[in-house]
Enzyme design. Structure first.
Site, mmCIF file in Angstrom:
data_model
loop_
_atom_site.group_PDB
_atom_site.id
_atom_site.type_symbol
_atom_site.label_atom_id
_atom_site.label_comp_id
_atom_site.label_asym_id
_atom_site.label_seq_id
_atom_site.Cartn_x
_atom_site.Cartn_y
_atom_site.Cartn_z
ATOM 1 N N HIS A 1 15.614 40.369 64.951
ATOM 2 C CA HIS A 1 17.175 40.308 64.388
ATOM 3 C C HIS A 1 16.935 39.178 63.189
ATOM 4 O O HIS A 1 17.868 39.226 62.148
ATOM 5 C CB HIS A 1 18.415 40.105 65.208
ATOM 6 C CG HIS A 1 18.766 38.728 65.772
ATOM 7 N ND1 HIS A 1 18.319 38.435 66.989
ATOM 8 C CD2 HIS A 1 19.153 37.699 65.179
ATOM 9 C CE1 HIS A 1 18.643 37.264 67.357
ATOM 10 N NE2 HIS A 1 19.292 36.831 66.293
ATOM 11 N N ASP B 1 13.440 42.225 70.793
ATOM 12 C CA ASP B 1 14.030 41.417 69.819
ATOM 13 C C ASP B 1 12.811 40.393 69.599
ATOM 14 O O ASP B 1 13.398 39.253 69.156
ATOM 15 C CB ASP B 1 15.245 40.657 70.112
ATOM 16 C CG ASP B 1 15.885 40.275 69.073
ATOM 17 O OD1 ASP B 1 15.690 40.614 67.789
ATOM 18 O OD2 ASP B 1 17.256 39.618 69.233
ATOM 19 N N SER C 1 18.466 31.130 66.927
ATOM 20 C CA SER C 1 17.653 32.318 67.059
ATOM 21 C C SER C 1 16.296 32.225 66.840
ATOM 22 O O SER C 1 15.931 31.843 65.550
ATOM 23 C CB SER C 1 18.165 33.482 66.615
ATOM 24 O OG SER C 1 19.507 33.802 67.185
#
Length: 467
Positions: free
Chosen positions: A120, A150, A224
């Site tokens: 993402h 992911d 992230s």
């Protein structure tokens, strides 16, 4: 009389001298602390020995932090989107473009410039750049990605060997173990936070498809794709998500285990895609209520409700009603324990299960197989066909329906469609396998109806339109 008084005085004097000598030389000394009513009370540990041990054993994060900080990068994602049209744009036929930038983190995993991050973080990018801890910036290319886990793999071309982190075995990570989260939250570069592993095999989706490491190390937007490392500086996980109503950290953060991340990027580097292996069972985690409903006494493990045809589980002898207790010496108490470990394996890998079959424990070796099933909207679960499936209904191609969607099961059965029917075409696209089904559904526009051609259980060709 004088003699008596003299004797008494001598005895008294001797007693005083004896007592004084004892007090001065023999009696142990006790320090007396005086306190006044205005003094602040002090709270002492119940055991000074334990306190000293705790102080001496306090972890030192400095080496791990230094190594991780130099191996964690700042990822910038520039995407071009269509801006709001003005009247001038409309008359001139122009389509205004607007650049949007997102940021995240990444982890260098070898000296040649391979970087692991979240899917993402790099999704929908038109331009990617990576800034190292020494402030050097490089353009980055996407080697491959896997939306399911992911995880994405990037590559830069550095002008020197880069510092990198090594992978830890995330299966060996313990609840309560110290970890560091390293990343770039809120564009604050090279940020290190500390915490412990709070839980393992967390599933946030409710579909038993995820298996995160949960920590209480502070993680915020921008973290992230960053590193979760142990006190040795080894990579335990890739920081991926937070649980928050505000969008910022409130005490829980989640990381993809390093074993899963490592398997994904190795597949991407070797095969160009991810080789997902499956056990071939469906079922649920046992608890008191579920066990009572099933009429069994066991409250721990995975209850096998069905076994996929031709899967490794079926070939190994697993049947409906069996209870999976362990996988490769890892205790299985919830479905995410199972899927998390299998997520670190490839097609063809062998896992050893301990199952309870009719109350007796058995050890079974199961070879993981390629996933040949898919849950198709409106229809249900479908599977790649074998030659005998096609021959039975005189079909030349297609996928087999193995389980009808509960909501639409009556509709299908009323029209003569049952388990075993063959779907041959979707929206005029010939179907040979489940991958063709996925592609046909992905290519269908939102306003386009879903057109399904199939051969029903009676061998009759039928067409269905859904809007």
């Amino acid at each position: 009389m004088k003699k008596i008084l003299s004797l008494v005085l001598v005895s008294a004097l001797g007693g005083v001298l004896t007592l004084g000598s004892y007090k001065l030389f023999l009696e142990p000394k006790h320090d007396v602390a005086l306190s006044s009513t205005n003094s602040t009370p002090s709270f002492l540990p119940t055991s000074n020995v334990s306190n000293l041990l705790a102080t001496n054993e306090a972890p030192d994060f400095t080496v791990a932090a230094e190594n991780a900080v130099n191996a964690v990068v700042h990822v910038k994602n520039v995407s071009i989107s269509t801006g709001q049209m003005t009247i001038q744009d409309l008359f001139s036929g122009r389509s205004p473009k607007r650049a949007q930038m997102g940021t995240g983190s990444g982890v260098i995993i070898n000296a040649n410039g391979y970087i692991i991050t979240n899917n993402h973080v790099i999704n929908n990018s038109d331009e990617l750049s990576v800034t190292l801890n020494n402030n050097k910036t490089y353009k980055a290319e996407i080697v491959g990605s896997d939306p399911k886990t992911d995880i994405a793999l990037l590559k830069i071309e550095p002008d020197e060997d880069l510092p990198y982190v090594t992978f830890a075995d995330s299966d060996q990570a313990k609840i309560g173990e110290w970890v560091l989260a390293v990343g770039n939250p809120f564009n604050l570069t090279s940020t290190v936070t500390a915490g412990i592993i709070s839980a393992k095999a967390r599933d946030l989706s409710g579909t038993s498809s995820q298996s995160f490491i949960q920590t209480d190390a502070a993680v915020n937007p921008g973290n992230s794709g960053g590193a979760l490392v142990n006190t040795k500086g080894e990579l335990v996980g890739i920081n991926t998500a937070i649980s928050s109503q505000t969008g910022s950290y409130i005490g829980y953060s989640f990381a993809v285990p390093s074993n899963i991340a490592r398997r994904v990027i190795e597949d991407i580097m070797e095969y160009g895609n991810v080789q997902n292996g499956i056990l071939g069972i469906s079922g649920g985690s046992l608890n008191s209520a579920f066990a009572e409903k099933l009429g069994i006494n066991d409250t721990e493990g995975i209850y096998v409700d069905s076994v996929v045809e031709d899967s490794g589980a079926e070939k190994a002898g697993i049947e409906k009603g069996d209870i999976i207790k362990e996988i490769d010496n890892i205790k299985v108490s919830k479905f995410a324990d199972l899927t998390g470990h299998i997520g670190s394996k490839r097609v063809g890998d062998i896992v050893n299960l301990i199952i309870s079959k009719d109350g007796a424990l058995k050890t079974l070796a199961v070879t993981l197989t390629r996933n040949e099933t898919y849950t198709m909207p409106l229809v249900g679960r479908i599977k790649n066909t074998k030659k005998q499936d096609l021959k039975k209904l005189k079909a030349t191609n297609g996928v087999k329906i193995i389980e009808l969607n509960e909501e639409y099961a009556d509709y299908w059965k009323n029209n003569g469609v049952e388990e075993g029917a063959i779907i041959t075409s979707i929206n005029n696209t010939k179907i040979n396998n489940v991958d063709d089904v996925k592609e046909a559904l992905e290519n269908k526009s939102s306003h386009e109806p879903l057109r399904i051609e199939l051969i029903n259980s009676n061998g009759e060709k039928e067409r269905y339109n859904f809007r």
